[in-house]
Design a protein around this motif. Sequence first.
Motif, PDB file in Angstrom:
ATOM      1  N   ALA A  25      40.120  24.556  38.720  1.00 18.79           N
ATOM      2  CA  ALA A  25      39.417  25.655  39.367  1.00 18.79           C
ATOM      3  C   ALA A  25      40.242  26.641  40.313  1.00 18.79           C
ATOM      4  O   ALA A  25      40.121  27.728  40.180  1.00 18.79           O
ATOM      5  CB  ALA A  25      38.265  24.914  40.254  1.00 18.79           C
ATOM      6  N   ILE A  26      41.192  25.900  41.053  1.00 19.08           N
ATOM      7  CA  ILE A  26      42.254  26.854  41.752  1.00 19.08           C
ATOM      8  C   ILE A  26      43.050  27.469  40.730  1.00 19.08           C
ATOM      9  O   ILE A  26      43.270  28.875  41.278  1.00 19.08           O
ATOM     10  CB  ILE A  26      42.929  25.685  42.530  1.00 19.08           C
ATOM     11  CG1 ILE A  26      42.106  25.072  43.743  1.00 19.08           C
ATOM     12  CG2 ILE A  26      44.154  26.376  43.097  1.00 19.08           C
ATOM     13  CD1 ILE A  26      42.785  23.837  44.467  1.00 19.08           C
ATOM     14  N   LYS A  27      43.508  26.983  39.999  1.00 13.43           N
ATOM     15  CA  LYS A  27      44.195  27.807  38.581  1.00 13.43           C
ATOM     16  C   LYS A  27      43.497  28.969  38.181  1.00 13.43           C
ATOM     17  O   LYS A  27      43.957  30.124  38.353  1.00 13.43           O
ATOM     18  CB  LYS A  27      44.855  26.974  37.739  1.00 13.43           C
ATOM     19  CG  LYS A  27      45.729  27.523  36.904  1.00 13.43           C
ATOM     20  CD  LYS A  27      46.109  26.596  35.518  1.00 13.43           C
ATOM     21  CE  LYS A  27      46.981  27.440  34.648  1.00 13.43           C
ATOM     22  NZ  LYS A  27      47.460  26.628  33.763  1.00 13.43           N
ATOM     23  N   LYS A  28      42.152  28.737  38.006  1.00 17.96           N
ATOM     24  CA  LYS A  28      41.469  30.024  37.500  1.00 17.96           C
ATOM     25  C   LYS A  28      41.080  30.940  38.549  1.00 17.96           C
ATOM     26  O   LYS A  28      41.106  32.037  38.079  1.00 17.96           O
ATOM     27  CB  LYS A  28      40.312  29.242  36.943  1.00 17.96           C
ATOM     28  CG  LYS A  28      39.095  30.245  36.347  1.00 17.96           C
ATOM     29  CD  LYS A  28      39.574  31.241  35.355  1.00 17.96           C
ATOM     30  CE  LYS A  28      39.906  30.515  34.028  1.00 17.96           C
ATOM     31  NZ  LYS A  28      40.479  31.517  32.932  1.00 17.96           N
ATOM     32  N   ILE A  29      40.568  30.518  39.709  1.00 14.79           N
ATOM     33  CA  ILE A  29      40.278  31.501  40.641  1.00 14.79           C
ATOM     34  C   ILE A  29      41.669  32.359  41.062  1.00 14.79           C
ATOM     35  O   ILE A  29      41.581  33.532  41.334  1.00 14.79           O
ATOM     36  CB  ILE A  29      40.045  30.766  42.063  1.00 14.79           C
ATOM     37  CG1 ILE A  29      38.540  30.126  41.793  1.00 14.79           C
ATOM     38  CG2 ILE A  29      39.897  31.738  43.182  1.00 14.79           C
ATOM     39  CD1 ILE A  29      37.358  31.023  41.603  1.00 14.79           C
ATOM     40  N   SER A  30      42.968  31.745  41.071  1.00 10.50           N
ATOM     41  CA  SER A  30      44.167  32.388  41.451  1.00 10.50           C
ATOM     42  C   SER A  30      44.237  33.262  40.400  1.00 10.50           C
ATOM     43  O   SER A  30      44.858  34.368  40.741  1.00 10.50           O
ATOM     44  CB  SER A  30      45.103  31.168  41.339  1.00 10.50           C
ATOM     45  OG  SER A  30      46.226  31.972  41.948  1.00 10.50           O
ATOM     46  N   SER A  31      44.169  33.135  39.037  1.00  9.65           N
ATOM     47  CA  SER A  31      44.442  33.911  38.002  1.00  9.65           C
ATOM     48  C   SER A  31      43.600  35.084  38.132  1.00  9.65           C
ATOM     49  O   SER A  31      43.882  36.293  37.728  1.00  9.65           O
ATOM     50  CB  SER A  31      44.561  33.268  36.841  1.00  9.65           C
ATOM     51  OG  SER A  31      43.165  32.834  36.311  1.00  9.65           O
ATOM     52  N   LEU A  32      42.222  34.829  38.372  1.00 12.14           N
ATOM     53  CA  LEU A  32      41.101  35.980  38.276  1.00 12.14           C
ATOM     54  C   LEU A  32      41.578  36.811  39.424  1.00 12.14           C
ATOM     55  O   LEU A  32      41.374  38.015  39.312  1.00 12.14           O
ATOM     56  CB  LEU A  32      39.983  35.421  38.474  1.00 12.14           C
ATOM     57  CG  LEU A  32      39.087  34.551  37.370  1.00 12.14           C
ATOM     58  CD1 LEU A  32      38.038  34.105  37.579  1.00 12.14           C
ATOM     59  CD2 LEU A  32      38.990  35.763  36.017  1.00 12.14           C
ATOM     60  N   ALA A  33      42.083  36.400  40.455  1.00  3.07           N
ATOM     61  CA  ALA A  33      42.328  37.192  41.584  1.00  3.07           C
ATOM     62  C   ALA A  33      43.377  38.178  41.365  1.00  3.07           C
ATOM     63  O   ALA A  33      43.445  39.348  41.701  1.00  3.07           O
ATOM     64  CB  ALA A  33      42.512  36.129  42.980  1.00  3.07           C
ATOM     65  N   ASP A  34      44.292  37.665  40.676  1.00  4.05           N
ATOM     66  CA  ASP A  34      45.622  38.437  40.295  1.00  4.05           C
ATOM     67  C   ASP A  34      45.019  39.648  39.129  1.00  4.05           C
ATOM     68  O   ASP A  34      45.479  40.781  39.366  1.00  4.05           O
ATOM     69  CB  ASP A  34      46.899  37.724  39.861  1.00  4.05           C
ATOM     70  CG  ASP A  34      47.581  36.737  40.830  1.00  4.05           C
ATOM     71  OD1 ASP A  34      47.073  37.088  41.880  1.00  4.05           O
ATOM     72  OD2 ASP A  34      48.003  35.820  40.382  1.00  4.05           O
ATOM     73  N   ALA A  35      44.255  39.001  38.262  1.00  5.56           N
ATOM     74  CA  ALA A  35      43.949  39.954  37.110  1.00  5.56           C
ATOM     75  C   ALA A  35      43.222  41.139  37.577  1.00  5.56           C
ATOM     76  O   ALA A  35      43.169  42.259  37.050  1.00  5.56           O
ATOM     77  CB  ALA A  35      43.437  39.029  35.818  1.00  5.56           C
ATOM     78  N   TYR A  36      42.289  40.904  38.329  1.00  4.56           N
ATOM     79  CA  TYR A  36      41.014  41.738  38.785  1.00  4.56           C
ATOM     80  C   TYR A  36      41.405  42.591  40.376  1.00  4.56           C
ATOM     81  O   TYR A  36      40.824  43.089  40.739  1.00  4.56           O
ATOM     82  CB  TYR A  36      39.996  41.395  39.067  1.00  4.56           C
ATOM     83  CG  TYR A  36      39.317  40.988  37.361  1.00  4.56           C
ATOM     84  CD1 TYR A  36      39.037  42.111  36.588  1.00  4.56           C
ATOM     85  CD2 TYR A  36      39.283  39.812  37.042  1.00  4.56           C
ATOM     86  CE1 TYR A  36      38.600  41.759  35.228  1.00  4.56           C
ATOM     87  CE2 TYR A  36      39.149  39.214  35.374  1.00  4.56           C
ATOM     88  CZ  TYR A  36      38.645  40.545  34.725  1.00  4.56           C
ATOM     89  OH  TYR A  36      38.312  40.174  33.225  1.00  4.56           O
ATOM     90  N   LYS A  37      42.912  42.074  40.677  1.00  2.00           N
ATOM     91  CA  LYS A  37      43.003  42.689  42.091  1.00  2.00           C
ATOM     92  C   LYS A  37      42.070  42.494  42.948  1.00  2.00           C
ATOM     93  O   LYS A  37      41.825  43.443  43.736  1.00  2.00           O
ATOM     94  CB  LYS A  37      43.483  44.176  41.794  1.00  2.00           C
ATOM     95  CG  LYS A  37      44.654  44.611  40.956  1.00  2.00           C
ATOM     96  CD  LYS A  37      45.093  45.966  40.782  1.00  2.00           C
ATOM     97  CE  LYS A  37      46.033  46.170  39.991  1.00  2.00           C
ATOM     98  NZ  LYS A  37      45.989  45.901  38.615  1.00  2.00           N
ATOM     99  N   ILE A  38      41.729  41.156  43.296  1.00  2.00           N
ATOM    100  CA  ILE A  38      40.603  40.932  44.151  1.00  2.00           C
ATOM    101  C   ILE A  38      40.909  41.187  45.731  1.00  2.00           C
ATOM    102  O   ILE A  38      42.254  40.739  45.879  1.00  2.00           O
ATOM    103  CB  ILE A  38      40.004  39.405  43.937  1.00  2.00           C
ATOM    104  CG1 ILE A  38      39.506  39.335  42.658  1.00  2.00           C
ATOM    105  CG2 ILE A  38      39.161  38.931  44.866  1.00  2.00           C
ATOM    106  CD1 ILE A  38      38.250  40.328  42.283  1.00  2.00           C
ATOM    107  N   GLU A  39      40.016  41.710  46.267  1.00  2.77           N
ATOM    108  CA  GLU A  39      40.350  41.908  47.841  1.00  2.77           C
ATOM    109  C   GLU A  39      39.630  41.246  48.677  1.00  2.77           C
ATOM    110  O   GLU A  39      39.896  40.837  49.835  1.00  2.77           O
ATOM    111  CB  GLU A  39      40.027  43.462  48.152  1.00  2.77           C
ATOM    112  CG  GLU A  39      40.974  44.541  47.170  1.00  2.77           C
ATOM    113  CD  GLU A  39      40.477  45.927  47.334  1.00  2.77           C
ATOM    114  OE1 GLU A  39      41.019  46.462  48.403  1.00  2.77           O
ATOM    115  OE2 GLU A  39      39.396  46.205  46.816  1.00  2.77           O
ATOM    116  N   ALA A  40      38.564  40.337  48.209  1.00  2.00           N
ATOM    117  CA  ALA A  40      37.724  39.689  48.924  1.00  2.00           C
ATOM    118  C   ALA A  40      36.893  38.576  48.264  1.00  2.00           C
ATOM    119  O   ALA A  40      36.752  39.108  47.010  1.00  2.00           O
ATOM    120  CB  ALA A  40      36.656  40.534  49.775  1.00  2.00           C
TER     121      ALA A  40
END
Length: 707
Positions: free
Chosen positions: A356-371
Motif C-alpha cells: 500500500a505504501i509503495k502504491k500510494i507513493s508511486s501514485l503521488a509522483d505519477a499524478y503530482k498529488i498536492e494533498a
Amino acid sequence: MQLIPYIVKHTGLPEKGVHNTVELLDQDCTVPFISRYRKEKTGNLDEVQIGDIVTYKAQYEALEKRKATIIKALEEQDVLTTDLSAKIKSAGDLITLEDIYLPFKKSKKTKAETARKNGLEPLAKIIMAQRSDEIEYEASRYLSDTVQNEDEALEGARHIIAEWINERTDIRNQIRYQLEKFAQLTTKVIATKKEDEKAQKFRDYFDWSESLSRCPSHRLLAILRAENEGFIRVKIEIDNERALQKIEDRILKSNNSCTSHIKLAAQDAFKRLLFPSLSNETLKKAKEKADESAIQVFSKNLKQLLLGSPLGEKRILAIDPGFRTGCKVVCLNAQGDLEHNETIYPHAPQNDSKGAIKKISSLADAYKIEAIAIGNGTASRETEQLIKRIQFRNPIEVFVVSEAGASIYSASKIARDEFPNYDVTVRGAVSIGRRLSDPLAELVKIDAKSIGVGQYQHDVDQNKLKTSLDTVVESCVNSVGVNINTASVPLLSYVSGIGPKLAENIVAYRNEQGAFTSRTAIKKVPRLGGKAFEQGAAFLRIKQAKNPLDDSAVHPESYGIVEKMAKDLGKSVSDLIGNKQLLQSIDLNAYCTENIGLFTLKDIIKELEKPGLDTREKAKVFTFNQNIRSITDLQAGQLLPGIVNNITNFGCFVDIGIKESGLIHISNLSDSFVKDVNEHVHLHQQIIVKVLEVDVPRKRIQLALHQ
C-alpha cells in the motif's frame, strides 16, 4: 387586515421596505438577488429579514385562502350573515378563524345533534337561562317516542349545552391559557417494552414528568419519538378542578334546579370536547415550536458545513478507508476530474501495508498529488497513520474529511450520471476528495437531511425542513458565487433565478459550445431569458474573462457606473480593481442615480477591492492525539484535540479521533451562562477538550471545552 400591515405587525420591519420587498417578490425576484442588488428598494434589509417577509407573506396567503373556503361553505349552508362575514375577515390567525367556524361544521352524528333531532334544544335553552326552579317538570314536556323519560330529556339537553360551551371562544381561550401555562407532560413506559433493547436509549423517559412550557425542544422531540416507536405513553395534564371552575365562573348566573345540570354539562364539555381537542392543539403547537428550534439548529449547522474551509483547486488523492474490503483510492486533477482509481489492502486481514505504501507513493509522483483526503469512517485512523509513514518526494498535506452523506451521494442518480462506468465505492472516494477541494460544490449534490448535522431531523415537519434547508443552500451558493465553466448541474440549480432545468441547459450548452467567455454569452443558453439573467448573472463567475467585472459580484446592470468611474479618473476598469487607495478616493455621491444609491455603490467599491474573493477560510491540517485509539484509552482529566462535528441546542459533539464522538454539554462550554451553543463553537472548529467522564458500556464520553 391587509398583507403589508400583517407582515409589519409580525416582523416590526419598516412599512416601505416591506411594501417594496413584496413587490419584488411578486415580480419573481429571489431573496439573494433582492438582498444584494435591491438595497435601495428594501432599505437595506438583509436575507434573514427578507426571508421573514417571505414566511409571513405565505402565512397571510394561507390564512386568506382558508377564509375564502370557510365563507364559501357558510354561503352554501345559507348561514353567512354580515356580522359573521366581518368576524371571519378580521380574524388574525388560523386558531381564531377555526373557533369562529366551529359551530357551523358539526358532524351529523354528535350527541348534541341527536338531541336536537329529538326536539330538546328548547329545553337546553331553558336550562341555560337558569330561571326555572322546576326543571324536572319542564323536562316532562319534551317526552316522545325517542325520549322515554325526564332523565333522557335532561341528558340530551346537557349534550347540547356541552356543545355550546365547547363552541364559546372565551372558554376555549381560557382552557388554552391553562394548558399553555400549567400543562404537565407525563410519560409512562409500556410494560411489555421496558426490557426492549431499542427502548433503552429512551429509558430516561420511562417515568417522566415536567412542565410542557419548560420542556426543551430536543427533549420533547425525543419523548415524541419514543411514543411513536411504541415504547412509552404520553399524556398532557392540568388541574381539572381549576379548569372546570373557570368554565363555571363564566356560565353560572344563579343557584337553582338548573345549576346541577349546567355543572354536569360543563364537566362533559371539558372532559369529552374541550380538553381532548385543546390538549392536542397545545401539544401540536409545542411540537411545531420544537420543530422550529430543531430546524433552526440544523440550518445553522448546514450553513457552517457548506461554508467550510475549501482547499481550492489542488491535485488530490482521496481514500475511502476500510478493513476487509480494502481502501478505495482515487486520484483527482485540480478540477476534480477522476484520473485513476484502484484498491489497496493495508489493514487486516490482508495486512499488505508495504504494498500500500509503495502504491500510494508511486501514485503521488505519477499524478503530482498536492494533498491527500482520508474519509473519517471505518479504518480512518489506521489509514492516516499509514499515510504519515510515507516519505513523499514533495510536501503533501494530509486531511481527514467527513464522510457524512457520501454513501447517499454515491448511490444517487447524480453520481450515476457523473460516473456511469464506476461503482459506488469509486464514487464515494471521489466525493471525499472533492469535499476537501470545495465542500459547498460537493455537498449540494446530497440531500441535506442525509448529511447528519442536527438533531431529530427525521422527526420534524419534513416540508418545513426542506424549505429551510433549501433556503440555506441557496444563500450559501449565492454568497460564494459559482464558476459557470466548472459548476455541476446541482450547484448551478441553486443559483438565483436558475433552477434545475436551466442548470441542465447551461451545462449542455457548455459541453457543446465550450467554455463561456463572458456574462453576455450566458444569454445564448436556450430558455434563459432576461429575468433569469437579471436574477442570476452576478452570482455566476467567469475566470480570465475579457471584462474583469465578469469575475466579480458586480451586477452587469452596474457595469456602466464602474466604467464611468474609471473614465472620470482617466483609468481603465482593470486599473481600478484591487487599487484600494484609488477606489477610496471616489466620491460616491456623484454616481447616485434614481435606482442606484450609496448602499449599492459601497458594495461595488468593496467588491472591486477584492473581486470574486472567496470569503471562506482555507482548509487547515489537523492531527488527533495518536495515543488515543479507542474509548478505553480515555481517562478523566485528559486534554485532547478535537473537531466539532455536530451542534445541538443542548451542546456540541466532538470528534476526538475514535469511533465515538464526545459531548460537550451546554453547561460545560463556559464558566458563565450559555444561551446559544453557536456563540461558543462552530461546526468543524478545531478545539481542545477536557475529558470529564467516560461511560464505556453506554459508549458515552462527557467533555468540557478547555478555555
